[in-house]
Design an enzyme around this catalytic site. Structure first.
Site, mmCIF file in Angstrom:
data_model
loop_
_atom_site.group_PDB
_atom_site.id
_atom_site.type_symbol
_atom_site.label_atom_id
_atom_site.label_comp_id
_atom_site.label_asym_id
_atom_site.label_seq_id
_atom_site.Cartn_x
_atom_site.Cartn_y
_atom_site.Cartn_z
ATOM 1 N N GLU A 221 0.833 -1.207 0.000
ATOM 2 C CA GLU A 221 0.000 0.000 0.000
ATOM 3 C C GLU A 221 0.866 1.256 0.000
ATOM 4 O O GLU A 221 1.805 1.378 0.786
ATOM 5 C CB GLU A 221 -0.917 -0.008 1.223
ATOM 6 C CG GLU A 221 -1.816 1.207 1.341
ATOM 7 C CD GLU A 221 -2.663 1.193 2.595
ATOM 8 O OE1 GLU A 221 -3.583 2.027 2.699
ATOM 9 O OE2 GLU A 221 -2.415 0.346 3.487
ATOM 10 N N LYS B 203 -9.343 3.112 -3.559
ATOM 11 C CA LYS B 203 -9.860 2.575 -2.306
ATOM 12 C C LYS B 203 -11.263 3.093 -1.998
ATOM 13 O O LYS B 203 -11.541 4.289 -2.095
ATOM 14 C CB LYS B 203 -8.912 2.919 -1.154
ATOM 15 C CG LYS B 203 -9.244 2.215 0.154
ATOM 16 C CD LYS B 203 -8.188 2.510 1.213
ATOM 17 C CE LYS B 203 -8.506 1.764 2.504
ATOM 18 N NZ LYS B 203 -7.527 2.065 3.569
ATOM 19 N N CYS C 82 -5.673 -2.474 2.211
ATOM 20 C CA CYS C 82 -5.684 -2.495 3.676
ATOM 21 C C CYS C 82 -6.899 -3.232 4.220
ATOM 22 O O CYS C 82 -7.169 -4.362 3.842
ATOM 23 C CB CYS C 82 -5.593 -1.071 4.218
ATOM 24 S SG CYS C 82 -5.126 -0.999 5.968
#
Length: 539
Positions: free
Chosen positions: A286, A355, A410
């Site tokens: 990430e 995201k 994540c």
């Protein structure tokens, strides 16, 4: 003064003695979870249930008992919250500990709510103690599924952590890990019923429990074997460059370290390619690239540095980076935390995944949409743009073969529905990129990894997980977990990810948490049956 202290200590001792069973349950639940999981999972609620089976409890005592259980289990299992508050929020340690205590006070407050509701039903419908135990177990299970929290978790994940002794986790592709958690609650209620009952007939409860466990054990092993078959493979090279928090913060704020970070990943990648020349594709974690990697930023410094590095590496790359949408007027929300698929020249292969599930206070400010003034009051809180849901990243490996990656960034890997949607879009391999550098070395990284790996079981897609500081690892569709990286060390590792080109959809992917209806009907049936018997006994 001495007398007052002695009196206070005596009062505390009497309180602890009175609620020793609920406190014991909190301890057993805490050490049943990852990374402990010492084998108390199937009996962890037993002390609380036995305590609550007493008939002379008032609602206040019931609530306190449930609250103590949830407070202790949270304190044990999620004590890393204090470390995160200190490391991520820059709280002084005193304030960080206070944050942990407040978090532990309310995080799982559905537990006292569930058991107090069950006791109210017991009095209202005149249920027996035995039926009340199962009402408690089912209320706990159902509330666990809907209770708002910073991330969803349940006891079922501990089965995957103890995978060698608990193959029951393989049934998650039918009922999900929440369904497995329900089985754990019901097992605890059954054992509590055995304890409070008298007479020889109660031994049938143990016999039934053992028989069910044997069947689940055998079914889990059989289910695993059903997913051993594969027909393709990809050789991943995972790069864990151990970029610390200070470097990432400074890079995100544009205060240097970008050059260092990019060069570190390039150097580690070249080392990895020399060690593992059979690599098909690299994966970086990430926000590994501390800059925008969209095609319209290709002429900028850092994309150019990466392109120059990949002229030597000559492999495609999956990497976390930033993405910018120039059509969005809000400067903050034009920036996205993203996952890019780059070709051998480090050029984007299509649009990135941006995201969707953002981290509160880390990536967005809650309620700022309705109250924009909050952004002016708290300008130091990041406010990223939000993506539009699951996206498939297609890698044209050859003219005849396209590999479909399902991206997660994540803690999106903790949301079952997100991965279900990826599976429905016919992803072949789940890809999770994460930064766990804020959470310490052992507890949270193991918890986060295991909960993310659970998505591979529910969807029966292999999953590779790349992190900045660990734990980088992978799990295959049959549940086999491959090598795990150390934490907070530079590390490169090769993963041979075997997969099916056309994987079938699991029952869980098709129908989700369908079992809630079954448990709700069972709950209603128990209450109705118990109250009917009570009325007949009176007449």
């Amino acid at each position: 003064m001495t007398y007052d202290i002695a009196l206070m200590m005596l009062t505390i001792w009497k309180f602890i003695k009175k609620y020793s069973m609920p406190i014991l349950s909190g301890i057993l639940i805490g050490v049943s979870y990852i990374p402990f999981s010492i084998g108390t999972l199937w009996i962890c609620y037993l002390p609380l249930f036995i305590y609550l089976a007493k008939e002379d409890l008032v609602p206040k005592e019931t609530f306190i008992a449930g609250w103590l259980t949830q407070f202790v289990l949270t304190l044990i299992g999620f004590h890393w919250i204090a470390y995160t508050a200190h490391e991520f929020g820059s709280f002084p340690w005193v304030l960080a500990v206070i944050t942990l205590l407040l978090f532990s006070s309310f995080m799982h407050i559905y537990i006292p709510i569930a058991v107090t509701f069950a006791q109210w039903i017991r009095q209202k419908r005149q249920l027996s103690a035995g039926k009340t135990l199962f009402v408690m177990a089912l209320c706990l299970s159902l509330l666990e599924r809907i209770w708002p929290s910073i991330f969803p978790w349940n006891l079922g994940y501990a089965l995957l952590w103890n995978k060698n002794s608990e193959p029951i986790y393989n049934l998650a592709d039918v009922i999900g890990f929440l369904g497995l958690s329900t089985l754990i609650f019901l097992n605890n209620a059954t054992l509590a019923l055995f304890v409070i009952r008298t007479g020889k007939r109660r031994w049938w409860l143990i016999a039934a429990t053992v028989a069910v466990h044997i069947m689940l054990y055998l079914a889990g092993n059989l289910q695993k074997k059903n997913w051993d078959r594969t027909d393709s493979e990809v050789n991943f090279l995972a790069i864990q460059s151990n970029i610390g928090n200070a470097e990432k913060i400074q890079a995100e704020k544009g205060r240097g370290y970008q050059d260092f970070i990019v060069q570190k990943f390039l150097t580690d990648s070249k080392t990895g390619i020399e060690k593992f020349p059979q690599t098909d594709i690299l994966i970086w974690p990430e926000t590994a690239i501390p800059y925008f990697m969209d095609l319209n930023f290709h002429e900028h410094k850092y994309p150019q540095m990466i392109e120059a590095g990949f002229a030597e590496i000559k492999k495609p790359l999956l990497s976390g980076a930033y993405s910018k949408d120039l059509s969005v007027k809000d400067l903050d929300r034009s920036v996205f935390n993203a996952l890019f698929l780059l070709d051998e020249q480090a050029r984007p292969l299509g649009l990135p995944y941006r995201k969707t599930h953002l981290l509160a206070f880390g990536e967005y400010l809650p309620f700022s949409d309705s109250f924009p003034i909050l952004l002016k009051w708290l300008p130091f809180v990041a406010n990223f743009g939000r993506g539009h849901g699951p996206v498939i990243l297609s890698w044209p490996r050859s003219p005849e073969d396209t590999v479909r990656f399902g991206g997660q960034i994540c803690y999106e890997g903790l949301y079952p529905e997100f991965s279900r949607e990826l599976a429905k879009k016919e992803t072949q391999i789940l890809v999770n990129v994460t930064n766990d550098s804020w959470f310490g070395k052992y507890f949270e990284p193991n918890q986060h990894m295991t909960m993310t790996f659970a998505r591979a079981i529910e969807t029966r897609r292999p999953l590779i997980r790349s992190t900045n500081t660990g734990i980088t690892s992978a799990i295959l569709a049959n549940g086999d977990i491959l090598e795990k990286s150390p934490t907070h060390e530079t590390w490169v590792g090769a993963f041979k990810i075997k997969y099916l080109k056309s994987p079938p959809q699991t029952f869980y992917v098709l129908y989700g948490h369908w079992d809630w209806l079954l448990w709700t009907l069972l709950l209603v049936a128990i209450i109705w049956r118990g109250s009917s018997r009570a009325r007949h006994a009176k007449s």
